[in-house]
Design a protein around this motif. Structure first.
Motif, PDB file in Angstrom:
ATOM      1  N   SER A  91      49.923 -82.401  35.936  1.00 45.83           N
ATOM      2  CA  SER A  91      49.924 -82.342  34.468  1.00 45.83           C
ATOM      3  C   SER A  91      50.637 -83.533  33.842  1.00 45.83           C
ATOM      4  O   SER A  91      50.905 -83.530  32.635  1.00 45.83           O
ATOM      5  CB  SER A  91      50.578 -81.033  34.005  1.00 45.83           C
ATOM      6  N   SER A  92      50.952 -84.562  34.629  1.00 48.82           N
ATOM      7  CA  SER A  92      51.560 -85.765  34.068  1.00 48.82           C
ATOM      8  C   SER A  92      50.562 -86.524  33.209  1.00 48.82           C
ATOM      9  O   SER A  92      49.354 -86.520  33.466  1.00 48.82           O
ATOM     10  CB  SER A  92      52.087 -86.667  35.187  1.00 48.82           C
ATOM     11  N   ASP A  93      51.088 -87.200  32.186  1.00 45.56           N
ATOM     12  CA  ASP A  93      50.248 -88.025  31.319  1.00 45.56           C
ATOM     13  C   ASP A  93      49.728 -89.247  32.071  1.00 45.56           C
ATOM     14  O   ASP A  93      50.172 -89.557  33.185  1.00 45.56           O
ATOM     15  CB  ASP A  93      51.058 -88.530  30.117  1.00 45.56           C
ATOM     16  N   GLY A  94      48.845 -89.979  31.398  1.00 41.41           N
ATOM     17  CA  GLY A  94      48.393 -91.266  31.898  1.00 41.41           C
ATOM     18  C   GLY A  94      47.293 -91.152  32.917  1.00 41.41           C
ATOM     19  O   GLY A  94      46.681 -90.088  33.101  1.00 41.41           O
ATOM     20  N   PHE A  95      47.032 -92.278  33.583  1.00 41.04           N
ATOM     21  CA  PHE A  95      45.923 -92.360  34.526  1.00 41.04           C
ATOM     22  C   PHE A  95      46.413 -92.925  35.857  1.00 41.04           C
ATOM     23  O   PHE A  95      47.181 -93.887  35.900  1.00 41.04           O
ATOM     24  CB  PHE A  95      44.802 -93.239  33.964  1.00 41.04           C
ATOM     25  N   PRO A 192      44.612 -81.367  34.396  1.00 40.44           N
ATOM     26  CA  PRO A 192      45.965 -80.936  34.070  1.00 40.44           C
ATOM     27  C   PRO A 192      45.953 -79.448  33.741  1.00 40.44           C
ATOM     28  O   PRO A 192      44.913 -78.889  33.388  1.00 40.44           O
ATOM     29  CB  PRO A 192      46.321 -81.783  32.850  1.00 40.44           C
ATOM     30  N   ARG A 193      47.094 -78.800  33.845  1.00 41.25           N
ATOM     31  CA  ARG A 193      47.175 -77.371  33.558  1.00 41.25           C
ATOM     32  C   ARG A 193      47.273 -77.139  32.040  1.00 41.25           C
ATOM     33  O   ARG A 193      48.171 -77.699  31.380  1.00 41.25           O
ATOM     34  CB  ARG A 193      48.380 -76.752  34.263  1.00 41.25           C
ATOM     35  N   PRO A 194      46.390 -76.314  31.479  1.00 45.19           N
ATOM     36  CA  PRO A 194      46.450 -76.044  30.035  1.00 45.19           C
ATOM     37  C   PRO A 194      47.801 -75.482  29.596  1.00 45.19           C
ATOM     38  O   PRO A 194      48.270 -75.772  28.484  1.00 45.19           O
ATOM     39  CB  PRO A 194      45.335 -75.011  29.827  1.00 45.19           C
TER      40      PRO A 194
END
Length: 681
Positions: A91-95, A192-194
């Motif tokens: 669930s971390s941001d980015g790519f 990512p987890r909602p």
């Protein structure tokens, strides 16, 4: 700087007494946030030393069972233990951009600095991990961030080119160059987890899928050790490592050489432990055992280097190693028989080299011998990454020996081998490209042949892995083959067998044309590093303990396929190896998540045609909650002509954004087609 706490959705509510858990965002300098979970004492006496595990495998679900066994335990013993998902994973941001990329390591440095600066932190940080987590612990130690004082690296390597999943002995590692690339393509396609990122999770997932790329074409485009592989390879400069290093490996794990190299070359405080284990933490009770009290060993390490407590670790031997007793071949050993030995340094004064010319070995013959193995030689190699599954280890090697040229040394008196066996072969090839694989086997009086270790040499890399030097056909050439390190006892009445083959599929991707190699035994030899100390060295470990594992329910397919099959089409001469990689399968988590995982790897080759080699991997992954669901299907297919590798990777992903019964929608569908010229592979 502090960040908002999140609700921890993955941990089992049955935490050890006195331990708390929280989720939070760790901000990166560019504004990207990394998802972190911290286990800590509920009532600490003061600021806490911090332990970090940093990897891309999803703390909310996939690694949660393993995480639950150690992070709470460290918290019980006075540490803040933190698990962080790499950018663009979980669930971390980015790519995500590539394994061990510059971005990943810069982020890692930022995470360490953030942890050291928190008001609840003492400022002393340690890193630990197995495989990927062990890799980046070692890589970040080589960048020497000020707060990083110690690491524990398990089943990792300091050489990304020749001791990872891409190349072996300068040859393409067919079985994991393709399979691991396919695995990471599937893993990086998960959402990512909602519950963590919020209601726009489908849009975030779509953006991730649009940026996700298969890594295998990149890896294949660097067939020599160039700057791409030097990056992140701590072995390029061991002296850069300032943190204390505890390196741990297993004789059934492919990364075990790194333990010996680190003990030999790191200037900082360093210790090594090599047991009989597979690619697993050595306290988990997974085959082959015996397990050890690994958490207790690491606590001694952390207490010494993060809290300056005299725990005696500096007095431990430089290397503690297990020596396997010779046993009948099996694809699974619950526990190996053997004993622990201790080395005061590595190399050790208790080790002595024994060199034997091949023409003196039984089977050496009176003159040169021809090595031209059928292309399916290697189907009984076993798994590159044994995980403790029932079919991971190599079966009886008699069939493989029959496809190879063998040299036998009778054992009149039992002796131990510890370290790297080396082989010098003088060969003549009829083609400019040839690769030889050498296996060391323990042959019992009944003829059964147990694989002890092996090594590979792409002859084009004989003068260095960073260059390609084709052979001159018809000209004798010396090849040095370094077998992967081992600890093994050969019993009296057995035979040491050296088996040489010119193919080893699917471990080694074959060249475009099959060379005929002539080997001169009189100008060839094997050097055995014999362990000369027969007494008990007094190495002892505590019994393994862990925190109570996450209360997950394992699920099985309705009609499961065999883990591993080998089939032969007699009419066409095609051999097929079909494998379930067995990374964990389906499970139901305490938070209600139903996770499904179905994977299959298939390797095909005709026994007379190296260009018929084909590796295919298929993945189907599902995540299902009452409020949402996600589904991913990927395929990865690799073939090669004499001149180029050809790759096709596909991904399709669907989401249900709403309660059970809501419509499922296609989120993304992509196909990637690549052709990579063959240089030296």
């Amino acid at each position: 700087m502090s960040t908002p706490h999140l609700t921890a959705i993955g941990p089992d509510p049955r935490l050890p007494e006195g331990v708390t858990v929280r989720d939070e965002w760790i901000p990166m300098p560019d504004g990207v946030r990394l998802h972190a979970r911290t286990w800590a004492p509920a009532d600490p006496d003061g600021p806490l030393p911090v332990l970090l595990e940093y990897l891309p495998y999803r703390l909310d679900d996939w690694t949660a069972p393993r995480d639950s066994e150690r992070h709470p335990w460290y918290a019980q013993h006075g540490y803040a233990s933190v698990r962080v998902d790499i950018r663009g994973t979980g669930s971390s941001d980015g790519f995500f951009d590539d394994e061990y990329s510059e971005q990943e390591l810069r982020d890692g440095e930022a995470v360490i600095a953030w942890l050291a600066a928190q008001p609840w932190s003492s400022g002393a940080v340690g890193m630990f991990g197995i495989s990927w987590g062990g890799f980046n612990a070692l890589q970040l130690a080589a960048r020497a961030p000020a707060a990083l004082r110690a690491i524990v690296t398990v089943c990792s390597t300091d050489d990304r080119y020749d001791n990872d999943v891409h190349y072996v002995g300068g040859a393409v590692l067919g079985i994991d160059m393709t399979a691991w690339g396919a695995t990471m393509f599937a893993f990086n396609s998960r959402p990512p987890r909602p519950e963590v990122v919020g209601p726009d999770w489908v849009d975030r997932w779509r953006a991730r899928l649009d940026r996700n790329r298969p890594m295998t074409p990149v890896w294949l485009s660097h067939q020599e050790r160039d700057d791409y592989w030097r990056h992140g390879s701590a072995g390029e400069d061991h002296s850069a490592i300032r943190a204390a290093v505890l390196a741990v490996g297993g004789w059934a794990d492919p990364y075990r050489d790194a333990v010996l190299r680190l003990v030999e070359h790191v200037d900082a405080p360093v210790k090594g432990i090599v047991g009989p284990w597979s690619h697993q933490y050595p306290d988990r009770g997974l085959a082959p055992g015996p397990s050890i009290g690994f958490l207790q060993e690491t606590l001694r390490w952390w207490d010494r280097w993060l809290q300056d407590v005299d725990t005696g670790v500096e007095d431990d031997p430089a290397l503690r190693a297990w020596i396997n007793e010779g046993e009948a071949p099996a694809t699974h050993y619950a526990e190996r028989r053997g004993r622990w030995v201790a080395a005061e340094a590595w190399p050790s004064t208790a080790s002595a080299d024994r060199t034997v010319p091949l023409d003196l070995l039984r089977g050496g013959g009176d003159g040169p011998v021809v090595v031209r193995s059928p292309q399916h030689t290697g189907v009984d190699a076993g798994r590159f990454f044994p995980f403790g599954n029932a079919t991971d280890l190599p079966p009886d090697q008699r069939a493989e020996d029959g496809r190879s040229v063998c040299f036998d040394l009778p054992v009149d008196e039992a002796f131990d081998v510890l370290g790297n066996v080396t082989v010098r072969l003088t060969v003549t090839s009829d083609l400019p490209r040839a690769t030889l694989t050498v296996r060391l086997c323990d042959v019992a009086p009944d003829g059964s042949s147990t694989l002890v270790t092996r090594g590979v040499c792409n002859a084009a890399k004989r003068a260095g892995a960073d260059r390609a030097d084709p052979l001159e056909p018809g000209v004798p050439t010396e090849l040095d083959v370094r077998l992967v390190s081992t600890g093994h006892r050969f019993a009296a009445g057995h035979r040491v067998r050296l088996a040489v083959s010119s193919s080893y599929w699917p471990w080694v991707w074959p060249h475009g044309a099959a060379a005929t190699v002539t080997l001169d035994p009189a100008a060839s030899s094997v050097t055995l590093p014999t362990w000369t100390r027969a007494t008990d060295d007094g190495v002892r470990f505590e019994e393994p303990i862990r925190s109570t594992p996450l209360a997950i329910e394992r699920t099985s397919p309705v009609d499961p396929l065999p883990q591993r099959t080998v089939t032969h089409d007699v009419e066409t001469g095609e051999w097929t190896l079909d494998v379930d990689p067995g990374y964990g399968g389906g499970r139901v988590y305490p938070d209600g998540l139903v996770f499904t995982e179905d994977a299959r790897e298939t390797y095909r080759i005709r026994q007379d045609d190296p260009t018929s080699a084909r590796a295919t991997s298929r993945w189907a992954i599902g995540l299902d909650q009452p409020e949402w669901a996600a589904r991913v299907e990927t395929t990865s297919d690799v073939t090669a002509t004499a001149d180029a590798f050809q790759l096709v990777n596909t991904v399709r992903a669907w989401a249900r954004d709403g309660a059970t019964g809501a419509p499922e929608v296609l989120v993304a569908e992509h196909t990637f087609t690549d052709e990579v010229p063959r240089t030296s592979a």
